[in-house]
Design a protein around this motif. Structure first.
Motif, PDB file in Angstrom:
ATOM      1  N   ARG A   1       0.984  -0.880  -0.068  1.00  0.00           N
ATOM      2  CA  ARG A   1      -0.136   0.413   0.056  1.00  0.00           C
ATOM      3  C   ARG A   1       0.936   1.279  -0.119  1.00  0.00           C
ATOM      4  N   GLN A   2       2.245   1.119   0.832  1.00  0.00           N
ATOM      5  CA  GLN A   2       3.234   2.302   0.465  1.00  0.00           C
ATOM      6  C   GLN A   2       3.629   2.935  -0.548  1.00  0.00           C
ATOM      7  N   LEU A   3       3.265   2.334  -2.280  1.00  0.00           N
ATOM      8  CA  LEU A   3       3.537   1.829  -3.179  1.00  0.00           C
ATOM      9  C   LEU A   3       2.647   3.037  -4.072  1.00  0.00           C
ATOM     10  N   ASN A   4       1.374   3.167  -3.163  1.00  0.00           N
ATOM     11  CA  ASN A   4      -0.012   4.455  -3.560  1.00  0.00           C
ATOM     12  C   ASN A   4       0.570   4.160  -4.881  1.00  0.00           C
ATOM     13  N   GLY A   5      -0.060   2.015  -5.187  1.00  0.00           N
ATOM     14  CA  GLY A   5      -0.528   1.719  -6.977  1.00  0.00           C
ATOM     15  C   GLY A   5       0.695   1.816  -8.015  1.00  0.00           C
ATOM     16  N   ILE A   6       2.213   2.550  -7.207  1.00  0.00           N
ATOM     17  CA  ILE A   6       3.270   2.279  -8.657  1.00  0.00           C
ATOM     18  C   ILE A   6       4.238   1.024  -8.474  1.00  0.00           C
ATOM     19  N   ILE A   7       4.662   0.206  -9.714  1.00  0.00           N
ATOM     20  CA  ILE A   7       5.829  -0.181  -9.501  1.00  0.00           C
ATOM     21  C   ILE A   7       7.426   0.109  -9.133  1.00  0.00           C
ATOM     22  N   PRO A   8       7.579   0.309  -8.807  1.00  0.00           N
ATOM     23  CA  PRO A   8       9.019  -0.061  -7.405  1.00  0.00           C
ATOM     24  C   PRO A   8      10.351  -0.470  -8.709  1.00  0.00           C
ATOM     25  N   ASP A   9      10.931   0.683  -8.572  1.00  0.00           N
ATOM     26  CA  ASP A   9      12.489   0.040  -9.102  1.00  0.00           C
ATOM     27  C   ASP A   9      12.512   0.832 -10.830  1.00  0.00           C
ATOM     28  N   ILE A  10      11.082   0.460 -11.432  1.00  0.00           N
ATOM     29  CA  ILE A  10      10.654   0.815 -13.020  1.00  0.00           C
ATOM     30  C   ILE A  10      10.679   1.717 -13.466  1.00  0.00           C
ATOM     31  N   LEU A  11      11.738   2.208 -14.022  1.00  0.00           N
ATOM     32  CA  LEU A  11      11.962   4.234 -14.363  1.00  0.00           C
ATOM     33  C   LEU A  11      11.020   4.071 -15.822  1.00  0.00           C
ATOM     34  N   ASP A  12      11.116   5.561 -16.391  1.00  0.00           N
ATOM     35  CA  ASP A  12      10.878   5.331 -17.545  1.00  0.00           C
ATOM     36  C   ASP A  12      12.246   6.309 -18.254  1.00  0.00           C
ATOM     37  N   ASN A  13      12.386   6.518 -19.246  1.00  0.00           N
ATOM     38  CA  ASN A  13      14.040   7.021 -19.288  1.00  0.00           C
ATOM     39  C   ASN A  13      14.400   8.647 -19.147  1.00  0.00           C
ATOM     40  N   LEU A  14      13.284   9.027 -18.368  1.00  0.00           N
ATOM     41  CA  LEU A  14      13.372   9.856 -18.025  1.00  0.00           C
ATOM     42  C   LEU A  14      13.666  10.399 -16.228  1.00  0.00           C
ATOM     43  N   GLY A  15      14.232   8.818 -15.632  1.00  0.00           N
ATOM     44  CA  GLY A  15      14.041   8.399 -14.026  1.00  0.00           C
ATOM     45  C   GLY A  15      12.876   8.967 -13.609  1.00  0.00           C
ATOM     46  N   ARG A  16      11.944   8.636 -14.026  1.00  0.00           N
ATOM     47  CA  ARG A  16      10.268   8.751 -12.861  1.00  0.00           C
ATOM     48  C   ARG A  16       9.226   7.141 -13.325  1.00  0.00           C
ATOM     49  N   LYS A  17       9.260   6.587 -11.776  1.00  0.00           N
ATOM     50  CA  LYS A  17       8.639   6.307 -11.459  1.00  0.00           C
ATOM     51  C   LYS A  17       7.057   6.518 -12.594  1.00  0.00           C
ATOM     52  N   PHE A  18       6.569   5.533 -12.842  1.00  0.00           N
ATOM     53  CA  PHE A  18       5.296   5.527 -13.917  1.00  0.00           C
ATOM     54  C   PHE A  18       4.235   4.207 -14.238  1.00  0.00           C
ATOM     55  N   LEU A  19       4.735   3.154 -13.593  1.00  0.00           N
ATOM     56  CA  LEU A  19       3.592   2.417 -14.067  1.00  0.00           C
ATOM     57  C   LEU A  19       3.138   2.175 -13.144  1.00  0.00           C
ATOM     58  N   PRO A  20       1.571   2.272 -13.123  1.00  0.00           N
ATOM     59  CA  PRO A  20       1.191   1.751 -11.941  1.00  0.00           C
ATOM     60  C   PRO A  20       0.417  -0.151 -12.013  1.00  0.00           C
TER      61      PRO A  20
END
Length: 167
Positions: A76-95
């Protein structure tokens, strides 16, 4: 024009060598839960390892589910975003929509032998194109937008296309 809608799978492996605090909490709490829950299947204390339990006790495969209860608060602490996976701009984005917890290895007497995996499954994403080792993705929506925000996801170890459908 048909679109490909995909679900991304990510397998996060956590063991004694994990460095970040979140991983360490998962490791420790899942180990304590494994020790406690394994008693249900090992009342005579004949087995020390998860592998021995799986080989000798038919119901022991339920331990994956039973131990997963210890980590749901951390998810639940992840707020629905997969950890460790970043887009090419370095942002966590993948729900993520679903996950599956798995015990890879464990020994009730040795936390250093405890190794688990959390398999995350993303919400549906539109796969627009591939650029070298990158997938050009955007969140799937049934409403067609004239412009969508996209992300470039680099294919990397433990990341795969879990499912695909054409709509």
């Amino acid at each position: 024009m048909p679109q490909k809608v995909i679900t991304i799978g990510y397998r996060k492996i956590i063991d004694d060598s994990s460095l970040n605090h979140w991983d360490k909490f998962i490791h420790e709490d899942s180990f304590l839960e494994f020790q406690m829950q394994s008693q249900l299947f090992n009342q005579e204390e004949k087995y020390n390892t998860f592998a021995e339990l799986i080989l000798n006790v038919p119901e022991a495969d339920k331990l994956h589910f039973l131990v997963s209860a210890a980590i749901t608060g951390y998810l639940r602490q992840l707020n629905g975003i997969i950890p460790d996976i970043l887009d090419n701009l370095g942002r966590k984005f993948l729900p993520f929509e679903n996950f599956k917890f798995e015990i890879i290895n464990s020994d009730i007497n040795d936390i250093e032998q405890h190794k688990v995996a959390i398999n995350f499954f993303s919400k549906p994403m539109i796969w627009h194109d591939s650029l070298h080792h990158y997938l050009l993705l955007s969140p799937y929506s049934e409403v067609t937008e004239p412009e969508v925000v996209t992300h470039l996801l680099q294919i990397q170890q433990f990341v795969s296309i879990h499912s695909i459908k054409t709509i």
